[in-house]
Enzyme design. Structure first.
Site, PDB file in Angstrom:
ATOM      1  N   GLU A 448     124.209 -14.743  62.588  1.00 24.32           N
ATOM      2  CA  GLU A 448     122.664 -14.495  61.802  1.00 24.32           C
ATOM      3  C   GLU A 448     121.948 -15.092  62.420  1.00 24.32           C
ATOM      4  OE1 GLU A 448     123.839 -17.243  57.941  1.00 24.32           O
ATOM      5  OE2 GLU A 448     121.879 -16.994  57.356  1.00 24.32           O
ATOM      6  N   ASP A 521     125.622 -19.046  58.753  1.00 23.68           N
ATOM      7  CA  ASP A 521     125.457 -20.367  58.163  1.00 23.68           C
ATOM      8  C   ASP A 521     126.576 -20.787  57.179  1.00 23.68           C
ATOM      9  OD1 ASP A 521     123.614 -20.464  59.958  1.00 23.68           O
ATOM     10  OD2 ASP A 521     121.850 -20.466  58.672  1.00 23.68           O
ATOM     11  N   ASP A 523     126.135 -21.902  54.251  1.00 21.80           N
ATOM     12  CA  ASP A 523     125.518 -22.042  52.929  1.00 21.80           C
ATOM     13  C   ASP A 523     125.580 -20.617  52.148  1.00 21.80           C
ATOM     14  OD1 ASP A 523     123.608 -20.454  54.278  1.00 21.80           O
ATOM     15  OD2 ASP A 523     122.258 -21.692  54.737  1.00 21.80           O
ATOM     16  N   ASP A 525     123.018 -18.272  51.526  1.00 24.68           N
ATOM     17  CA  ASP A 525     122.611 -17.115  52.085  1.00 24.68           C
ATOM     18  C   ASP A 525     123.615 -16.742  53.258  1.00 24.68           C
ATOM     19  OD1 ASP A 525     120.208 -16.644  51.021  1.00 24.68           O
ATOM     20  OD2 ASP A 525     118.945 -18.025  52.396  1.00 24.68           O
TER      21      ASP A 525
END
Ligand code: 0RA
Length: 668
Positions: A448, A521, A523, A525
């Site tokens: 990402e 990541d 998280d 997202d």
């Protein structure tokens, strides 16, 4: 003693029953809260598959009684009210006072305390594998209602529970001079199982049937209320399940009408020396080379194989090579276990005392004694099988030699194709490829963001690890039109880098890497991007997932510096664990939270997430569709994925991640 403790009682109100509890019982009652709080940790999820594990758990307990020689009859009944009843004629769960909890029956302790399902030191073969072996208490905690009946010492007792808590005391019901055993009736709690607590009759039927195949010493009576069987569902309303030919019958059922290379299957059974256990097997080689491998320990499936499979493979490969050598087939020396066994249809069942399992989902047998036990038990029998039918042995040896040669040729061609510049595919500009030509042992990280891509490029092993950075979120393929998918640059880059083509054009041999690793990541997202990518692979390259190439990297969320040492934590729970361990004396640990992969230095990223020796990878899996069981699971998966598709990727991600069978801890 039981008699005076449990005189007939009339109470049936929860409050009354509870009011009579003494303080020391509170600990027992509280014992199940973690199960209701985090059911996934105990049964691998809260979906329909996890819910069916509850039935497996009860059935396994009854099978334990059967395998240990105390029961020979089990009834599995699906009732019209949505409950399931499992009854056995075993010893009955003990109902006398539990030594550790005065005033409480052993039965209640077993049903209300975690890890109390043990047989108090007794029991010959104890099931403790798979997602099962978690104990009756876990089932009880996750059941909206559970009734247990125990017939012991010619007396019948009953107790009712709701969500793990007793509603009644243990009540004496009647004298029962001719009955012995345990009967458990329950209904899963809809609050836990995502609002759906309806069992699928066919799944439970197949579960019961598998158990009957695996242990000849048991007769399983199946009954299902007619209103539960949907139109077109061929599950019988009643059946008597008993298979004197055991796994050989099981193999025939799984194999269906498919033809085989060999004339007859290699089947047998053997008691192991010194009463250490028993092994049963059935193996055959289908012409279509579409094999499966089902192994069990004490009737519990071991999907990741283990030491019993190792022993079996080793006996067969050794046997085949020795026979081949002797019969003048020189080329057999180059054959590997892969050539011989990877596309065979195998059912292997062992019974051993005190089995050990490994992994988060405990789906692999690790008891070392199983290797030698199985190897010794099977080897002689296989030698005999080979020499008893020369034509049969010849067909098999020629098949294995052909496969060994094909493998060698394919490997050479593949290395050639990747090296030759004319054949070299157009590769995306953003790709930092690895230097090794052959796909074996290579990996591509789909990363990402460009900045994370930069760290990954510096932190990678250049020989075997390639990096493809993606810009932001990829197109949601589930809701996009075919044209838009075709025009999307990120998707085009991925397809080019992998080289294997999509949908019907997918060619496993052209896949340029062995592992495709999604690295985002830690998280929401990141989870979103992971779910979008997984959906892309699931829809456009399902074979890539089926063949075990798709993985998810697990970058840490926290870095903790304490006492001059660095620790990394994947989530809050792990962080707390580390902190509890390292917070000694007066130095305060320094905690930092990574906002994303891009914040990590190349060295950090390498050490925590990319290094083959240190990282944790999650493997994304689709059930093996060559079996009844797998097909049913796959059907469910597709239905669920379609239902969740397009609208809410986080929920979909959670759903897929939660599926215990999908996720495998690797490279730990
Ligand atoms: C604990 C101890 C004993 C048997 C059982 C549990 C038991 C549990 C289940 C669950 C379903 N059916 C079951 N049957 C037995 C040993 C009892 C003894 O030694 O008498």
């Amino acid at each position: 003693m039981a008699e005076d403790l449990f005189e007939p009682v009339e109470t049936s109100s929860a409050t009354m029953a509870k009011a009579e509890y003494s303080a020391r019982d509170i600990e027992v009652l509280e014992g199940l809260e973690p199960v209701r709080h985090r059911p996934g940790m105990y049964i691998g999820g809260t979906d329909i598959q996890a819910m069916h594990h509850l039935v497996a758990e009860i059935l396994d307990n009854s099978m334990d009684e059967a395998v240990a020689g105390y029961a020979n009859h089990i009834d599995v009944t699906m009732n019209a009210d949505g409950t399931v009843t499992i009854t056995d004629n075993g010893r009955g769960i003990p109902i006398d006072e539990h030594p550790k909890y005065p005033g409480t029956s052993a039965l209640e302790v077993i049903l209300t305390t975690l890890h109390s399902g043990g047989k108090f030191g007794g029991g010959a073969y104890k099931v403790s594998g798979g997602l099962h072996g978690v104990g009756l208490s876990v089932v009880n905690a996750l059941a909206e209602r559970l009734t247990v009946e125990v017939a012991r010492d010619k007396k019948l007792y009953r107790q009712e529970y709701a969500r793990g808590k007793p509603l009644t005391k243990l009540e004496f019901v009647a004298n029962c001079p001719n009955r012995r055993g345990t009967s458990i009736t329950f209904k899963p709690d809809a609050e836990i199982f995502e609002g759906n607590n309806t069992f699928i009759p066919n799944r439970i039927y197949r579960m019961a049937r598998s158990k009957a195949f695996l242990f000849k010493g048991v007769k399983i009576n199946w009954n299902c209320a007619p209103e539960l069987i949907a139109e077109g569902d061929t599950t019988p309303l009643s059946d008597e399940l008993n298979f004197p030919n055991g796994v050989a019958d099981f193999l025939n059922l799984q194999l269906g009408e498919r033809g085989t290379i060999n004339r007859t299957a290699f089947t047998g059974e053997q008691e192991m020396a010194n009463n250490e256990g028993r092994v049963e097997w059935a193996i055959t080689w289908p012409i279509d080379e579409n094999g499966f491998s089902y192994s069990y320990c004490n009737t519990v499936l071991t999907p990741a194989g283990g030491t019993h499979e190792t022993g079996f493979r080793s006996a067969l490969l050794r046997g085949l090579k020795e026979y081949g050598d002797m019969a003048g087939y020189k080329k057999i020396t180059n054959a590997t276990a892969e050539d011989f066994l990877s596309d065979a249809c195998l059912m292997l069942s062992v019974f051993i005392t005190d089995p050990q399992f490994q992994g988060q989902t405990k789906d692999k047998l690790t008891s070392t004694k199983a290797i030698k036990l199985v190897e010794t038990a099977v080897k002689d029998s296989f030698d005999h099988w080979l020499s008893s039918d020369v034509e049969n042995a010849k067909a098999l040896i020629e098949y294995v030699i052909d496969r060994a040669e094909a493998r060698k040729k394919k490997k050479e061609e593949k290395a050639q194709a990747r090296k030759s510049p004319t054949k070299r595919l157009r590769l995306p500009g953003k790709l930092a490829d690895c230097s090794q030509a052959a796909a074996e042992d290579t990996e591509i990280f789909i990363v990402e963001g460009d900045s994370a891509g930069g760290s990954a490029k510096q932190g990678r092993d250049r020989v075997t690890q390639a990096i493809l950075p993606l810009r932001g979120k990829i197109l949601n393929v589930a809701s996009a039109s075919v044209e838009r998918i075709g025009q999307n640059q990120e998707i085009k880059d991925m397809i080019e880098a992998l080289g294997c083509g999509v949908k019907d054009d997918y060619k496993e041999d052209n896949l340029r890497y062995e592992k495709i690793i999604i690295m985002t990541d830690a998280d929401v997202d990141g989870a979103h991007i992971t779910s979008l990518l997984m959906t892309f692979f699931y829809q456009h390259m399902p074979k890539l997932i089926e063949n075990g190439h798709l993985y998810i990297a697990t970058p840490p969320l926290y870095k903790i510096v304490a006492g001059g040492k660095n620790y990394y934590a994947l989530d809050d729970e792990e962080k707390d664990k580390i902190l509890a361990k390292v917070t000694k004396g007066n130095t305060k640990p320094d905690i930092s939270r990574f906002k994303g992969l891009g914040e990590m230095s190349p060295t950090q990223l390498k050490e925590t997430t990319m290094d083959k020796n240190n990282r944790i990878l999650l493997r994304v899996m689709i059930p093996n569709t060559s079996t009844d069981e797998g097909r049913a699971e796959d059907f469910e998966t597709r239905r669920q994925v379609e239902r969740l598709m397009g609208k809410d990727p986080e929920q979909r991600f959670k759903f897929i991640i939660e599926r215990a069978k999908f996720v495998d801890n690797l490279d730990i």
